[in-house]
Design a protein around this motif. Structure first.
Motif, PDB file in Angstrom:
ATOM      1  N   PHE A   1       0.987  -1.088  -0.122  1.00 50.17           N
ATOM      2  CA  PHE A   1       0.097   0.079   0.062  1.00 50.17           C
ATOM      3  C   PHE A   1       1.001   1.172   0.068  1.00 50.17           C
ATOM      4  O   PHE A   1       0.440   2.271  -0.786  1.00 50.17           O
ATOM      5  CB  PHE A   1      -0.951   0.263   1.388  1.00 50.17           C
ATOM      6  N   SER A   2       2.100   1.179   0.699  1.00 54.27           N
ATOM      7  CA  SER A   2       2.789   2.320   0.938  1.00 54.27           C
ATOM      8  C   SER A   2       3.373   2.689  -0.693  1.00 54.27           C
ATOM      9  O   SER A   2       3.640   3.989  -0.972  1.00 54.27           O
ATOM     10  CB  SER A   2       4.066   2.116   1.643  1.00 54.27           C
ATOM     11  N   THR A   3       3.617   1.852  -1.416  1.00 52.46           N
ATOM     12  CA  THR A   3       3.897   2.215  -2.688  1.00 52.46           C
ATOM     13  C   THR A   3       2.984   2.919  -3.661  1.00 52.46           C
ATOM     14  O   THR A   3       3.042   3.547  -4.794  1.00 52.46           O
ATOM     15  CB  THR A   3       4.347   0.980  -3.876  1.00 52.46           C
ATOM     16  N   ILE A   4       1.537   2.944  -3.225  1.00 47.84           N
ATOM     17  CA  ILE A   4       0.506   3.765  -4.032  1.00 47.84           C
ATOM     18  C   ILE A   4       0.401   4.974  -3.057  1.00 47.84           C
ATOM     19  O   ILE A   4       0.331   5.861  -3.808  1.00 47.84           O
ATOM     20  CB  ILE A   4      -0.597   2.924  -3.826  1.00 47.84           C
ATOM     21  N   VAL A   5       0.168   4.951  -1.965  1.00 49.35           N
ATOM     22  CA  VAL A   5      -0.080   6.056  -1.031  1.00 49.35           C
ATOM     23  C   VAL A   5       0.960   7.243  -0.780  1.00 49.35           C
ATOM     24  O   VAL A   5       0.809   8.402  -0.851  1.00 49.35           O
ATOM     25  CB  VAL A   5      -0.694   5.624   0.439  1.00 49.35           C
ATOM     26  N   ILE A   6       2.280   6.787  -0.857  1.00 45.73           N
ATOM     27  CA  ILE A   6       3.244   7.680  -0.492  1.00 45.73           C
ATOM     28  C   ILE A   6       3.479   8.497  -1.716  1.00 45.73           C
ATOM     29  O   ILE A   6       3.469   9.861  -1.572  1.00 45.73           O
ATOM     30  CB  ILE A   6       4.600   7.032  -0.053  1.00 45.73           C
ATOM     31  N   PRO A   7       3.308   8.229  -3.093  1.00 45.91           N
ATOM     32  CA  PRO A   7       3.599   9.037  -4.059  1.00 45.91           C
ATOM     33  C   PRO A   7       2.402  10.074  -4.088  1.00 45.91           C
ATOM     34  O   PRO A   7       2.580  11.039  -4.427  1.00 45.91           O
ATOM     35  CB  PRO A   7       3.718   7.962  -5.274  1.00 45.91           C
ATOM     36  N   LEU A   8       1.289   9.393  -4.009  1.00 47.55           N
ATOM     37  CA  LEU A   8       0.184  10.514  -3.903  1.00 47.55           C
ATOM     38  C   LEU A   8       0.107  11.508  -2.791  1.00 47.55           C
ATOM     39  O   LEU A   8      -0.068  12.707  -3.130  1.00 47.55           O
ATOM     40  CB  LEU A   8      -1.321   9.609  -3.643  1.00 47.55           C
ATOM     41  N   MET A   9       0.541  11.171  -1.719  1.00 44.14           N
ATOM     42  CA  MET A   9       0.713  12.035  -0.374  1.00 44.14           C
ATOM     43  C   MET A   9       1.666  13.004  -0.800  1.00 44.14           C
ATOM     44  O   MET A   9       1.573  14.241  -0.747  1.00 44.14           O
ATOM     45  CB  MET A   9       1.009  11.329   0.840  1.00 44.14           C
ATOM     46  N   LEU A  10       2.921  12.616  -1.199  1.00 40.25           N
ATOM     47  CA  LEU A  10       4.045  13.483  -1.583  1.00 40.25           C
ATOM     48  C   LEU A  10       3.678  14.448  -2.618  1.00 40.25           C
ATOM     49  O   LEU A  10       3.994  15.658  -2.590  1.00 40.25           O
ATOM     50  CB  LEU A  10       5.303  12.617  -1.990  1.00 40.25           C
TER      51      LEU A  10
END
Length: 140
Positions: free
Chosen positions: A48-57
């Motif tokens: 999930f981090s590979t999806i949410v981190i780029p979106l949040m950044l």
């Protein structure tokens, strides 16, 4: 594609993700035996981090850019909401996920996870509505 559209897409992506987490992922944690939850949780958080981190950044970067370029009510409220979401994520949710990963799990903690996540769910939902409304109004 304009920066406003990219921002709107990021906001939309994050609001969809947070609702999936809130209504499906976090409540499902209560249905796992502790050992199975730990295994699933570690796989889930990594994926999930590979999806949410780029979106949040991306959302944060564009919001910072927008508030620097045009400091208006929309950009200021947006950045405040995003800072609150980030603070909540790192101060509340990272520690809970860390505990789960270490095998420190209780039903009370998992219920608390769902309850606390309503704050982020509401903030991201309001932020998307605000962005959509702002963009729809200013693009006319």
């Amino acid at each position: 594609m304009s920066i406003a559209i990219i921002r709107l897409l990021l906001d939309f992506g994050l609001v969809v993700l947070i609702w999936i987490i809130q209504r499906i992922v976090y409540p499902s944690f209560l249905h796992y035996e502790t050992q199975n939850l730990i295994v699933w949780h570690n796989a889930y958080t990594a994926r999930f981090s590979t999806i949410v981190i780029p979106l949040m950044l991306g959302q944060l970067a564009i919001s910072i850019y927008q508030v620097i370029v045009v400091a208006n009510l929309y950009t200021v409220i947006s950045i405040v909401c995003i800072v609150l979401i980030w603070a909540s994520t790192f101060l509340q949710f990272v520690p809970i996920h860390s505990q789960i990963s270490k095998g420190i799990v209780s039903e009370k903690m998992l219920i608390s996870l769902v309850k606390k996540n309503w704050t982020r769910t509401i903030l991201w939902t309001l932020l998307f509505i605000f962005s959509f409304t702002y963009y729809a109004y200013w693009s006319l």
